[in-house]
Motif scaffolding. Sequence first.
Motif, PDB file in Angstrom:
ATOM      1  N   TRP A 116       0.627  -1.479   0.081  1.00  0.00           N
ATOM      2  CA  TRP A 116       0.213   0.341   0.007  1.00  0.00           C
ATOM      3  C   TRP A 116       0.605   1.034   0.109  1.00  0.00           C
ATOM      4  O   TRP A 116       2.044   1.088   0.166  1.00  0.00           O
ATOM      5  N   VAL A 117       0.493   2.081  -0.539  1.00  0.00           N
ATOM      6  CA  VAL A 117       1.160   4.105  -1.136  1.00  0.00           C
ATOM      7  C   VAL A 117      -0.231   4.538  -1.528  1.00  0.00           C
ATOM      8  O   VAL A 117      -0.824   4.468  -1.692  1.00  0.00           O
TER       9      VAL A 117
ATOM     10  N   VAL B 131      -0.477  16.424  -9.506  1.00  0.00           N
ATOM     11  CA  VAL B 131       0.340  15.546  -9.811  1.00  0.00           C
ATOM     12  C   VAL B 131       0.012  14.422  -8.683  1.00  0.00           C
ATOM     13  O   VAL B 131       0.600  15.013  -7.328  1.00  0.00           O
ATOM     14  N   PHE B 132       0.215  13.658  -8.415  1.00  0.00           N
ATOM     15  CA  PHE B 132      -0.064  12.644  -6.783  1.00  0.00           C
ATOM     16  C   PHE B 132       1.556  12.496  -6.812  1.00  0.00           C
ATOM     17  O   PHE B 132       2.323  12.136  -7.389  1.00  0.00           O
ATOM     18  N   GLU B 133       1.303  12.875  -4.988  1.00  0.00           N
ATOM     19  CA  GLU B 133       3.017  12.867  -5.111  1.00  0.00           C
ATOM     20  C   GLU B 133       3.067  11.862  -3.653  1.00  0.00           C
ATOM     21  O   GLU B 133       2.558  11.926  -2.896  1.00  0.00           O
ATOM     22  N   ASP B 134       4.346  11.013  -3.490  1.00  0.00           N
ATOM     23  CA  ASP B 134       3.934   9.598  -1.742  1.00  0.00           C
ATOM     24  C   ASP B 134       3.968  11.314  -1.071  1.00  0.00           C
ATOM     25  O   ASP B 134       4.577  12.151  -0.940  1.00  0.00           O
ATOM     26  N   ILE B 135       3.259  10.960   0.470  1.00  0.00           N
ATOM     27  CA  ILE B 135       3.120  11.647   1.488  1.00  0.00           C
ATOM     28  C   ILE B 135       4.017  12.365   2.239  1.00  0.00           C
ATOM     29  O   ILE B 135       5.168  11.815   2.587  1.00  0.00           O
ATOM     30  N   ASN B 136       4.299  13.273   2.553  1.00  0.00           N
ATOM     31  CA  ASN B 136       5.738  14.050   3.262  1.00  0.00           C
ATOM     32  C   ASN B 136       4.666  14.217   4.191  1.00  0.00           C
ATOM     33  O   ASN B 136       3.521  15.183   4.409  1.00  0.00           O
TER      34      ASN B 136
ATOM     35  N   ARG C 257       2.037  14.434  11.078  1.00  0.00           N
ATOM     36  CA  ARG C 257       0.910  14.920  11.781  1.00  0.00           C
ATOM     37  C   ARG C 257       0.297  13.559  10.619  1.00  0.00           C
ATOM     38  O   ARG C 257      -0.891  13.178  10.834  1.00  0.00           O
ATOM     39  N   PHE C 258       0.697  12.696  10.086  1.00  0.00           N
ATOM     40  CA  PHE C 258       0.964  11.602   9.297  1.00  0.00           C
ATOM     41  C   PHE C 258       0.808  10.120   9.359  1.00  0.00           C
ATOM     42  O   PHE C 258       1.476   9.817   9.861  1.00  0.00           O
ATOM     43  N   PHE C 259       0.402   9.472   9.978  1.00  0.00           N
ATOM     44  CA  PHE C 259       0.569   8.171  10.270  1.00  0.00           C
ATOM     45  C   PHE C 259      -0.389   7.251   9.300  1.00  0.00           C
ATOM     46  O   PHE C 259      -1.628   7.271   8.737  1.00  0.00           O
ATOM     47  N   ILE C 260       0.090   6.096   8.884  1.00  0.00           N
ATOM     48  CA  ILE C 260      -0.451   5.371   8.300  1.00  0.00           C
ATOM     49  C   ILE C 260      -0.035   3.884   8.603  1.00  0.00           C
ATOM     50  O   ILE C 260       0.846   3.664   9.437  1.00  0.00           O
ATOM     51  N   SER C 261      -0.996   2.911   8.350  1.00  0.00           N
ATOM     52  CA  SER C 261      -1.489   1.732   8.908  1.00  0.00           C
ATOM     53  C   SER C 261      -1.797   0.728   8.281  1.00  0.00           C
ATOM     54  O   SER C 261      -2.707   0.676   7.707  1.00  0.00           O
ATOM     55  N   ASN C 262      -0.972  -0.234   7.443  1.00  0.00           N
ATOM     56  CA  ASN C 262      -0.678  -1.389   7.101  1.00  0.00           C
ATOM     57  C   ASN C 262      -1.429  -2.965   7.206  1.00  0.00           C
ATOM     58  O   ASN C 262      -0.209  -3.296   8.134  1.00  0.00           O
TER      59      ASN C 262
ATOM     60  N   GLU D 293      -6.914  16.295  -3.061  1.00  0.00           N
ATOM     61  CA  GLU D 293      -7.417  15.010  -2.693  1.00  0.00           C
ATOM     62  C   GLU D 293      -6.457  14.004  -2.243  1.00  0.00           C
ATOM     63  O   GLU D 293      -4.907  14.204  -2.388  1.00  0.00           O
ATOM     64  N   TYR D 294      -6.715  12.633  -2.118  1.00  0.00           N
ATOM     65  CA  TYR D 294      -5.520  11.700  -1.190  1.00  0.00           C
ATOM     66  C   TYR D 294      -5.753  10.578  -2.421  1.00  0.00           C
ATOM     67  O   TYR D 294      -6.621  10.151  -2.594  1.00  0.00           O
ATOM     68  N   GLN D 295      -4.981   9.711  -2.396  1.00  0.00           N
ATOM     69  CA  GLN D 295      -5.115   8.318  -3.479  1.00  0.00           C
ATOM     70  C   GLN D 295      -4.581   7.741  -2.606  1.00  0.00           C
ATOM     71  O   GLN D 295      -3.241   7.704  -2.136  1.00  0.00           O
TER      72      GLN D 295
END
Length: 262
Positions: free
Chosen positions: A151-152, A160-165, A170-175, A195-197
């Motif tokens: 997952w990304v 243009v969609f860019e990877d989360i900076n 403040r950003f937390f990703i759980s896969n 927009e988030y992808q």
Amino acid sequence: MPRSGPLPAAFSLLLATAALLPGPAAAQNEPRINASEDVVIHLYGPAITLQCNLTTSPSPLSASYWVKNGEEIPGTRKPSNTTEYKILKPRAEESGEYLCVFVFSNSPIANATIEVRATPDITGHKRSENKNEGQEALMYCKSVGFPHPEWVWRKKVNGVFEDINNSSGRFFISNKDNYTELSITNLQINEDPGEYQCNATNQVGSVSVTTILRVRSHLAPLWPFLGILAEIVILVVIIVVYEKRKRPDEVPDALRNPARQP
């Protein structure tokens, strides 16, 4: 005459090891299974048939059945050394790890694995998320398809969609397997809306979906009250203006002819 006595220790160990090794007859009784090759599901492709054939049995066969992702598939158990399982409508949710299992009366079970792979298909996500400034936003995606995807998360910047900076922390990703979450704490109205992808990629293919995040001002909860207050103010102004512009015939007689008062 040569002296008789105890055998050397190394020679005794060699004889003991040889006694433990299975002979030709035992090797011939090892279960052997001829199974289908791994399969890749294609969109709108034809039905798929998985097959297994037990060619050598160590003891009488009791039953055979199919397992998908660790769970027995109902209705597939039967006393046959040849078994097949049909996927009539191949879709991503039908992909996974399939096992044909053979059960013997006097021997351990035997099985063979067939992998059915497919491009991930994202089956659930938030189309939009509406939050107030300072709150926390939570976006998620879940998918079907095997193998489990990588997952990304990305955000659209200047088209243009860019990877989360995550320089702000403040950003937390759980896969986890076929599920992913993105949480953003302490939302900033000037930085976070957009927009988030989420993108899911495995060995077969890749798929993406988007979520729109809207962040409202701290005053957003007060807007209904402020609207009502504005309506009241406007109504009062209208009444005051109307009273000041009354026509003369609408003025009471006591005010028009004060001399007649007793």
